[in-house]
Design a protein around this motif. Structure first.
Motif, PDB file in Angstrom:
ATOM      1  N   LEU A 115       0.830  -1.209   0.000  1.00 17.89           N
ATOM      2  CA  LEU A 115       0.000   0.000   0.000  1.00 17.89           C
ATOM      3  C   LEU A 115       0.863   1.258   0.000  1.00 17.89           C
ATOM      4  O   LEU A 115       0.600   2.217  -0.719  1.00 17.89           O
ATOM      5  N   TRP A 116       1.935   1.233   0.797  1.00 22.05           N
ATOM      6  CA  TRP A 116       2.831   2.406   0.829  1.00 22.05           C
ATOM      7  C   TRP A 116       3.513   2.619  -0.518  1.00 22.05           C
ATOM      8  O   TRP A 116       3.743   3.757  -0.931  1.00 22.05           O
ATOM      9  N   LYS A 117       3.831   1.508  -1.196  1.00 19.78           N
ATOM     10  CA  LYS A 117       4.466   1.632  -2.508  1.00 19.78           C
ATOM     11  C   LYS A 117       3.548   2.378  -3.475  1.00 19.78           C
ATOM     12  O   LYS A 117       3.993   3.208  -4.262  1.00 19.78           O
ATOM     13  N   LEU A 139      -8.587   0.548   3.535  1.00 18.98           N
ATOM     14  CA  LEU A 139      -8.765  -0.768   4.166  1.00 18.98           C
ATOM     15  C   LEU A 139     -10.193  -0.895   4.691  1.00 18.98           C
ATOM     16  O   LEU A 139     -10.842  -1.933   4.514  1.00 18.98           O
ATOM     17  N   ARG A 140     -10.677   0.176   5.309  1.00 20.43           N
ATOM     18  CA  ARG A 140     -12.064   0.119   5.825  1.00 20.43           C
ATOM     19  C   ARG A 140     -13.059  -0.031   4.685  1.00 20.43           C
ATOM     20  O   ARG A 140     -14.080  -0.710   4.829  1.00 20.43           O
ATOM     21  N   ALA A 141     -12.756   0.589   3.533  1.00 22.90           N
ATOM     22  CA  ALA A 141     -13.672   0.514   2.380  1.00 22.90           C
ATOM     23  C   ALA A 141     -13.822  -0.914   1.883  1.00 22.90           C
ATOM     24  O   ALA A 141     -14.794  -1.247   1.207  1.00 22.90           O
ATOM     25  N   GLN A 161      -8.263 -12.008   2.939  1.00 20.16           N
ATOM     26  CA  GLN A 161      -7.741 -10.727   3.440  1.00 20.16           C
ATOM     27  C   GLN A 161      -6.674 -10.175   2.495  1.00 20.16           C
ATOM     28  O   GLN A 161      -6.662  -8.991   2.188  1.00 20.16           O
ATOM     29  N   ARG A 162      -5.801 -11.073   2.015  1.00 22.85           N
ATOM     30  CA  ARG A 162      -4.751 -10.621   1.087  1.00 22.85           C
ATOM     31  C   ARG A 162      -5.382 -10.068  -0.185  1.00 22.85           C
ATOM     32  O   ARG A 162      -4.960  -9.042  -0.701  1.00 22.85           O
ATOM     33  N   GLN A 163      -6.418 -10.746  -0.667  1.00 20.02           N
ATOM     34  CA  GLN A 163      -7.051 -10.297  -1.896  1.00 20.02           C
ATOM     35  C   GLN A 163      -7.733  -8.943  -1.679  1.00 20.02           C
ATOM     36  O   GLN A 163      -7.720  -8.085  -2.548  1.00 20.02           O
ATOM     37  N   ARG A 164      -8.299  -8.758  -0.477  1.00 25.84           N
ATOM     38  CA  ARG A 164      -8.949  -7.463  -0.212  1.00 25.84           C
ATOM     39  C   ARG A 164      -7.929  -6.339  -0.041  1.00 25.84           C
ATOM     40  O   ARG A 164      -8.240  -5.176  -0.272  1.00 25.84           O
ATOM     41  N   ILE A 165      -6.710  -6.679   0.338  1.00 23.66           N
ATOM     42  CA  ILE A 165      -5.668  -5.643   0.387  1.00 23.66           C
ATOM     43  C   ILE A 165      -5.397  -5.133  -1.029  1.00 23.66           C
ATOM     44  O   ILE A 165      -5.197  -3.939  -1.253  1.00 23.66           O
ATOM     45  N   ALA A 168      -8.026  -2.776  -1.682  1.00 24.15           N
ATOM     46  CA  ALA A 168      -7.785  -1.508  -0.976  1.00 24.15           C
ATOM     47  C   ALA A 168      -6.813  -0.660  -1.800  1.00 24.15           C
ATOM     48  O   ALA A 168      -6.954   0.565  -1.913  1.00 24.15           O
ATOM     49  N   ARG A 169      -5.839  -1.328  -2.388  1.00 23.01           N
ATOM     50  CA  ARG A 169      -4.871  -0.617  -3.236  1.00 23.01           C
ATOM     51  C   ARG A 169      -5.604   0.044  -4.424  1.00 23.01           C
ATOM     52  O   ARG A 169      -5.337   1.187  -4.779  1.00 23.01           O
ATOM     53  N   ILE A 170      -6.550  -0.713  -4.980  1.00 24.26           N
ATOM     54  CA  ILE A 170      -7.321  -0.160  -6.096  1.00 24.26           C
ATOM     55  C   ILE A 170      -8.205   0.993  -5.628  1.00 24.26           C
ATOM     56  O   ILE A 170      -8.350   2.000  -6.299  1.00 24.26           O
ATOM     57  N   HIS A 171      -8.743   0.852  -4.438  1.00 28.50           N
ATOM     58  CA  HIS A 171      -9.569   1.921  -3.874  1.00 28.50           C
ATOM     59  C   HIS A 171      -8.757   3.211  -3.738  1.00 28.50           C
ATOM     60  O   HIS A 171      -9.245   4.311  -3.973  1.00 28.50           O
ATOM     61  N   MET A 172      -7.479   3.068  -3.360  1.00 32.01           N
ATOM     62  CA  MET A 172      -6.623   4.248  -3.222  1.00 32.01           C
ATOM     63  C   MET A 172      -6.314   4.883  -4.570  1.00 32.01           C
ATOM     64  O   MET A 172      -6.271   6.099  -4.705  1.00 32.01           O
ATOM     65  N   LEU A 173      -6.088   4.028  -5.561  1.00 31.94           N
ATOM     66  CA  LEU A 173      -5.629   4.531  -6.860  1.00 31.94           C
ATOM     67  C   LEU A 173      -6.768   5.039  -7.738  1.00 31.94           C
ATOM     68  O   LEU A 173      -6.551   5.873  -8.615  1.00 31.94           O
TER      69      LEU A 173
END
Ligand SMILES: Nc1ncnc2c1ncn2[C@@H]1O[C@H](COP(=O)(O)OP(=O)(O)OP(=O)(O)O)[C@@H](O)[C@H]1O
Ligand SMILES: [Mg+2]
Length: 294
Positions: A115-117, A139-141, A161-165, A168-173
């Motif tokens: 996520l930080w990357k 992550l909450r989303a 959980q890994r797949q939802r991370i 979450a990355r897509i949610h950020m981008l």
């Protein structure tokens, strides 16, 4: 209509060197032509049996594999001839989700790193606090509790959980396009539904168009939207999901529909399903991993 956020494949063909074939080649994608529009946001499923060329098309679109023939354009420009800044824009706007997120994570680093990357690579925040706030919100989303996942190593999380991370990355981008290659194949029914609902939410709330690759027609049915049926590298049928599923016109689509197991012990499969080995030979060519995509 603007051609800005449109991915278009025209006559895409992908051949690989292969032993044991008459001409030394295997045609993974024979002829693929379709377009994905960001507006209006939509889900387009690509369904077909193992070896039919689905992942190859995903890799072509993601720019990981240059097609042998045909073109893939984004905003009217060949994706393999984009300028640096156009390519950056493409990379930001066309994001992958794969079947096995475990391979995306480095086992020696905490999951936070993925996520930080993304925060750093795409300059999503100017301060560490803002970056962390964004990560936590994303992550909450996807119904993950930041306190329970941040700081953990990949093996300490479940597959769901890994797949939802990755979601979450897509949610950020907030990309215009998500290329999802069998993202739910390894998840149980409940987590699978949660994952699909999140994707549909993203489509509605953030306007993302998804190319959803699967061999599972029930998932296609759940997602709705459009579907393309691929057989031996060729798209043999396409249209709205309900139409294609209720009145399939191609024999291969009918075969796929007939292959759905019935939850009725008295109505067991009687026909034998065969896999055409000519399209299921193991790779003999090493893929050109252009650049890591995450
Ligand atoms: N890099 C490669 N070199 C040689 N052959 C390849 C390569 N990549 C894929 N293939 C072959 O191309 C064909 C299509 O593969 P692809 O991975 O696209 O199928 P798929 O529809 O995604 O299958 P699955 O549902 O099993 O994931 C297969 O026969 C595969 O062995
Ligand atoms: Mg595949």
């Amino acid at each position: 209509m603007t051609t800005d956020k449109v991915i278009e494949l025209r006559g895409v063909q992908q051949r690989f060197h292969a032993r044991g074939t008459p001409d030394g080649y295997l045609t993974a994608v024979a002829d693929a032509s379709f377009r994905l529009d960001a507006h209006p946001p939509q889900v387009v499923s690509l369904v077909g049996q193992s070896g039919s060329g689905k992942s190859t098309i995903a890799r072509n679109i993601l720019g990981l594999q240059r097609p042998t023939d045909g073109t893939i354009t984004y905003g009217g420009k060949d994706i393999f001839k984009l300028s640096r800044s156009e390519y950056d824009d493409y990379r930001r706007n066309v994001q992958p989700v794969f079947q096995d997120p475990y391979s995306i994570f480095n086992p020696f680093y905490r999951v936070d790193r993925v996520l930080w990357k993304a925060v750093k690579k795409f300059s999503l925040a100017t301060t560490r606090e803002a970056g962390l706030a964004l990560i936590e919100e994303s992550l909450r989303a996807v119904s993950l509790d930041p306190d329970r996942v941040l700081g953990r190593y990949p093996h300490q999380l479940s597959g769901g959980q890994r797949q939802r991370i990755m979601l979450a990355r897509i949610h950020m981008l907030r990309p215009a396009f998500v290329i999802a290659d069998e993202p739910v194949s390894m998840l149980d029914a409940q987590i699978r539904k949660m994952f699909l609902d999140i994707l549909l939410d993203f489509q509605r709330a953030h306007g993302m168009t998804t190319l959803f690759i699967t061999h599972d027609l029930s998932t296609v049915y759940y997602l709705g939207g459009q579907v393309m049926v691929i057989n031996k590298g060729e798209i043999v049928e396409r249209g709205p999901v309900t139409e294609v599923m209720h009145t399939p016109t191609h024999p291969y689509t009918r075969l796929l529909l007939d292959s759905i197991p019935q939850p009725d012990p008295d109505a067991r499969w009687t026909t034998r399903i065969t896999v055409d080995e000519s399209t299921a030979t193991p790779p003999t060519d090493t893929a050109t991993e252009a650049t890591p995509i995450i």
